[in-house]
Design a protein around this motif. Structure first.
Motif, PDB file in Angstrom:
ATOM      1  N   TRP A   1     -26.047 -11.664 -30.614  1.00 12.91           N
ATOM      2  CA  TRP A   1     -24.980 -12.462 -31.210  1.00 12.91           C
ATOM      3  C   TRP A   1     -23.819 -11.534 -31.561  1.00 12.91           C
ATOM      4  N   SER A   2     -22.641 -12.094 -31.604  1.00 10.96           N
ATOM      5  CA  SER A   2     -21.498 -11.346 -32.109  1.00 10.96           C
ATOM      6  C   SER A   2     -21.759 -11.025 -33.578  1.00 10.96           C
ATOM      7  N   GLU A   3     -21.469  -9.808 -34.001  1.00 12.14           N
ATOM      8  CA  GLU A   3     -21.732  -9.454 -35.394  1.00 12.14           C
ATOM      9  C   GLU A   3     -20.884 -10.276 -36.364  1.00 12.14           C
ATOM     10  N   HIS A   4     -19.832 -10.892 -35.867  1.00 14.22           N
ATOM     11  CA  HIS A   4     -18.961 -11.702 -36.726  1.00 14.22           C
ATOM     12  C   HIS A   4     -19.344 -13.175 -36.726  1.00 14.22           C
ATOM     13  N   SER A   5     -20.351 -13.550 -35.941  1.00 15.10           N
ATOM     14  CA  SER A   5     -20.711 -14.967 -35.834  1.00 15.10           C
ATOM     15  C   SER A   5     -21.429 -15.485 -37.075  1.00 15.10           C
TER      16      SER A   5
ATOM     17  N   ASN B   1     -27.923 -15.401 -36.087  1.00 12.46           N
ATOM     18  CA  ASN B   1     -28.844 -14.477 -35.440  1.00 12.46           C
ATOM     19  C   ASN B   1     -30.015 -15.268 -34.869  1.00 12.46           C
TER      20      ASN B   1
END
Length: 159
Positions: free
Chosen positions: A93-97, A100
């Motif tokens: 996942w994008s760490e900013h999403s 997880n």
């Protein structure tokens, strides 16, 4: 032995119901049965041509909902306790999403429980709902394989 035979018959009934539905017939291969020490496990497995949920969400796809409807029609009539386990692939996942795979696997297990209950499975039969993210891959050496995305419904052995 009687119960094991009954659950095997229930497994056959699920496959027959799916195969009778023209729009679901090709998905019979995505529903797999395994006898475990806990009970009869039904694995509903994604693949390259089918997803139960919209990508990265807990939203059932129309085909996923129809598949769970057929499963609920059979398991709603047996008294066994049920547990549901959500699994994901290991796509990052994008760490900013803010999301997880742990959260997603739990959400999908809960959506499945809720949908089965909506379709007539008694809520007091559920004994465990859990998400295991990508920790128990179906395809061990291919963590991104879509078949790792699955829902496991276990009909517990009656003691």
């Amino acid at each position: 032995v009687k119960e094991e035979n009954r659950l095997r018959e229930d497994a056959k009934s699920i496959v027959e119901r799916i195969q009778k539905r023209g729009d679901l017939k090709r998905l019979a291969k995505n529903v797999r049965f395994t006898e475990t020490t806990e009970g009869m496990r039904i694995d509903i497995v994604d693949d390259g041509d089918f997803s139960m949920f919209a990508m990265g969400t807990g939203q059932l796809t129309p085909q996923g909902a129809r598949l769970f409807t057929e499963i609920a029609a059979v398991i709603g009539n047996v008294p066994n306790r049920l547990s549901i386990r959500g699994h994901t692939d290991s796509a990052p996942w994008s760490e900013h999403s803010g999301n997880n795979n742990w959260r997603l696997s739990v959400e999908r297990a809960e959506v499945t429980r809720n949908y089965l209950e909506f379709r007539g499975v008694s809520g007091d039969r559920f004994s465990r709902i859990e998400g295991v993210a990508d920790r128990e891959p179906y395809i061990l050496n291919q963590p991104l394989d879509p078949r790792n995305r699955r829902i496991s419904i276990t009909l517990g052995w009656r003691t």
